[in-house]
Enzyme design. Structure first.
Site, PDB file in Angstrom:
ATOM      1  N   ASP A  95      49.158 -23.349 -44.519  1.00  0.00           N
ATOM      2  CA  ASP A  95      48.516 -22.456 -45.475  1.00  0.00           C
ATOM      3  C   ASP A  95      48.679 -23.038 -46.875  1.00  0.00           C
ATOM      4  OD1 ASP A  95      51.130 -21.958 -46.162  1.00  0.00           O
ATOM      5  OD2 ASP A  95      51.169 -19.923 -45.391  1.00  0.00           O
ATOM      6  N   GLY A  97      49.990 -21.652 -49.593  1.00  0.00           N
ATOM      7  CA  GLY A  97      51.100 -21.142 -50.401  1.00  0.00           C
ATOM      8  C   GLY A  97      50.692 -19.965 -51.258  1.00  0.00           C
ATOM      9  N   ASP A 269      46.741 -16.241 -36.621  1.00  0.00           N
ATOM     10  CA  ASP A 269      48.162 -16.601 -36.689  1.00  0.00           C
ATOM     11  C   ASP A 269      48.975 -15.396 -37.118  1.00  0.00           C
ATOM     12  OD1 ASP A 269      49.446 -16.929 -39.702  1.00  0.00           O
ATOM     13  OD2 ASP A 269      47.266 -16.912 -39.674  1.00  0.00           O
ATOM     14  N   CYS A 307      54.992 -11.420 -15.932  1.00  0.00           N
ATOM     15  CA  CYS A 307      55.104 -12.652 -16.724  1.00  0.00           C
ATOM     16  C   CYS A 307      55.943 -13.677 -15.964  1.00  0.00           C
ATOM     17  CB  CYS A 307      55.755 -12.326 -18.070  1.00  0.00           C
ATOM     18  SG  CYS A 307      55.966 -13.771 -19.136  1.00  0.00           S
ATOM     19  N   CYS A 309      57.141 -16.511 -17.606  1.00  0.00           N
ATOM     20  CA  CYS A 309      57.779 -17.390 -18.593  1.00  0.00           C
ATOM     21  C   CYS A 309      59.236 -17.630 -18.213  1.00  0.00           C
ATOM     22  CB  CYS A 309      57.689 -16.785 -19.999  1.00  0.00           C
ATOM     23  SG  CYS A 309      58.858 -15.450 -20.342  1.00  0.00           S
ATOM     24  N   CYS A 312      61.452 -14.433 -18.297  1.00  0.00           N
ATOM     25  CA  CYS A 312      61.209 -13.449 -17.235  1.00  0.00           C
ATOM     26  C   CYS A 312      61.585 -13.977 -15.857  1.00  0.00           C
ATOM     27  CB  CYS A 312      59.757 -12.996 -17.277  1.00  0.00           C
ATOM     28  SG  CYS A 312      59.387 -12.026 -18.757  1.00  0.00           S
ATOM     29  N   HIS A 338      59.587 -15.337 -24.721  1.00  0.00           N
ATOM     30  CA  HIS A 338      58.699 -14.415 -23.995  1.00  0.00           C
ATOM     31  C   HIS A 338      57.526 -13.958 -24.853  1.00  0.00           C
ATOM     32  CE1 HIS A 338      57.088 -11.156 -21.652  1.00  0.00           C
ATOM     33  NE2 HIS A 338      57.196 -10.410 -22.746  1.00  0.00           N
TER      34      HIS A 338
END
Length: 374
Positions: A95, A97, A269, A307, A309, A312, A338
């Site tokens: 970005d 700033g 984002d 999930c 991941c 999990c 997660h």
């Protein structure tokens, strides 16, 4: 002119108009729509690059303001750029700033040339303007860099918002003139104009004239009611060019991500997944779970049964609750892993639903299961 970043449209959802595409960058392709985890200080808090890759994070965002203050853009340039410095070989967006500087309130002074502010670290005087923001971001070496803009607070008067938007356009012109490494970094313009549609339209028209390789929508999701957010999002997005990436800044809740995709946004984002992890909260397929609560003391099931991941597959709610309540770092790490996985997988699912022209139906089903009102 050959830009560092280009956009390829693959499919438009017949049900909603959502876009499925690819953003081509110097560090690889990004399948869109995409959620970008935020690595403010050249790190997504508590996660390693390998864990981000496991989560299929295609691109991360880093913060110009924070990296300018420390360790300094010169040091990062000497290290070979941000990719080398943080050991991340996928795309990076930085970005400008601007948002951080303008959020300092009384600690900053805006002039036509730029912004003088005091560092939140030690109170020392600093200065940012379009030319300096370009130099810092070129030193950082991100694939996508952002024009220096002014983000209006909510609410703001029409008069203030108009002046701010017009200054943002003038600064965008200066950024374009100052940006030298066109084939290494793609400079995106940022649409401003607050919650006034005529100002949004004017901002888009002025920025399109400058022919940036991509465009962002800034200045929404700044504390306004959801209906105002959706109204401006749905109005502004279709005004942006079809053949370039569209980025909505600062959005990360599941409902806002889905609505953004439906509106035609390609990139979002937010710090949300790691921030709520630090407060003991997980996003799951059945809604938020505040795992630090006593309810989960003897809950030996995974955070989210749907999930797969790392967290999990290996740990229970009871164990993670214990870690959070004893302030063990591992608890925050496991929740962060997660939550980032949850949002990247959500956007993977959104891509599939776009391809099958089914995104509105998916949204309705997801809202019911997650506990959102439509």
């Amino acid at each position: 002119m050959k830009y560092a970043v280009t956009y390829e449209l693959l499919h438009t959802c017949k049900q909603t108009g959502a876009r499925r595409g690819i953003i081509h960058t110097p560090h690889g392709d990004i399948q869109t729509p995409v959620f970008m985890p935020v690595g403010t200080q050249a790190t997504v808090k508590s996660m390693t690059p390998e864990e981000l890759i496991d989560a299929n994070a295609q691109i991360i965002l880093s913060n110009t303001y924070h990296l300018f203050l420390r360790p300094g853009n010169e040091l990062i340039k000497e290290a070979g750029g941000l990719h080398n410095f943080m050991n991340w070989n996928r795309p990076i967006l930085t970005d400008s700033g601007g948002f951080q500087v303008f959020s300092l309130g009384a600690l900053r002074k805006i002039t036509e040339d730029g912004v003088e502010f005091r560092s939140h670290l030690d109170g020392s005087k600093k200065y940012l303007n379009p030319e300096i923001a370009m130099k810092i971001q070129e030193d950082l070496g991100a694939d996508i860099i952002m024009a220096f803009d002014e983000c209006c607070p909510y609410p703001s008067t029409y008069e203030y918002t108009q002046k701010s938007m017009e200054r943002t356009t003038r600064w965008a012109k200066r950024c374009k003139l100052a940006h030298k490494s066109i084939e290494k970094n793609a400079l995106f313009g940022i649409v401003q104009g607050g919650f006034y549609k005529d100002l949004r339209k004017k901002s888009v028209e002025d920025l399109i004239e400058l022919d940036f390789p991509g465009y962002a929508i800034g200045g929404i999701s700044v504390g306004e009611p959801k209906e105002k957010f959706l109204d401006i999002l749905r109005y502004t997005t279709p005004l942006l060019p079809q053949n370039k990436p569209r980025y909505l800044m600062g959005v990360g809740t599941p409902d806002y991500l889905i609505e953004s995709a439906i509106a035609g946004i390609d990139m979002c984002d937010c710090v949300l997944p790691t921030r709520i992890a630090r407060h003991g909260t997980a996003m799951t397929s059945n809604g938020k779970v505040v795992v630090r609560n006593a309810t989960y003391e003897k809950d030996f099931s995974p955070l989210d049964p749907e999930c797969d991941c790392y967290t999990c597959r290996n740990y229970t709610r009871a164990y993670i609750r214990h870690l959070i309540n004893t302030k063990e770092i591992l608890g925050v790490r496991l929740l962060s892993i997660h939550n980032v996985n949850f949002l990247t997988k959500l956007m993977d699912r959104v891509k599939i639903e776009i391809e099958h022209d089914n995104l509105a139906n998916f949204r309705d089903e997801f809202y019911i299961k997650y506990g959102y009102e439509k």
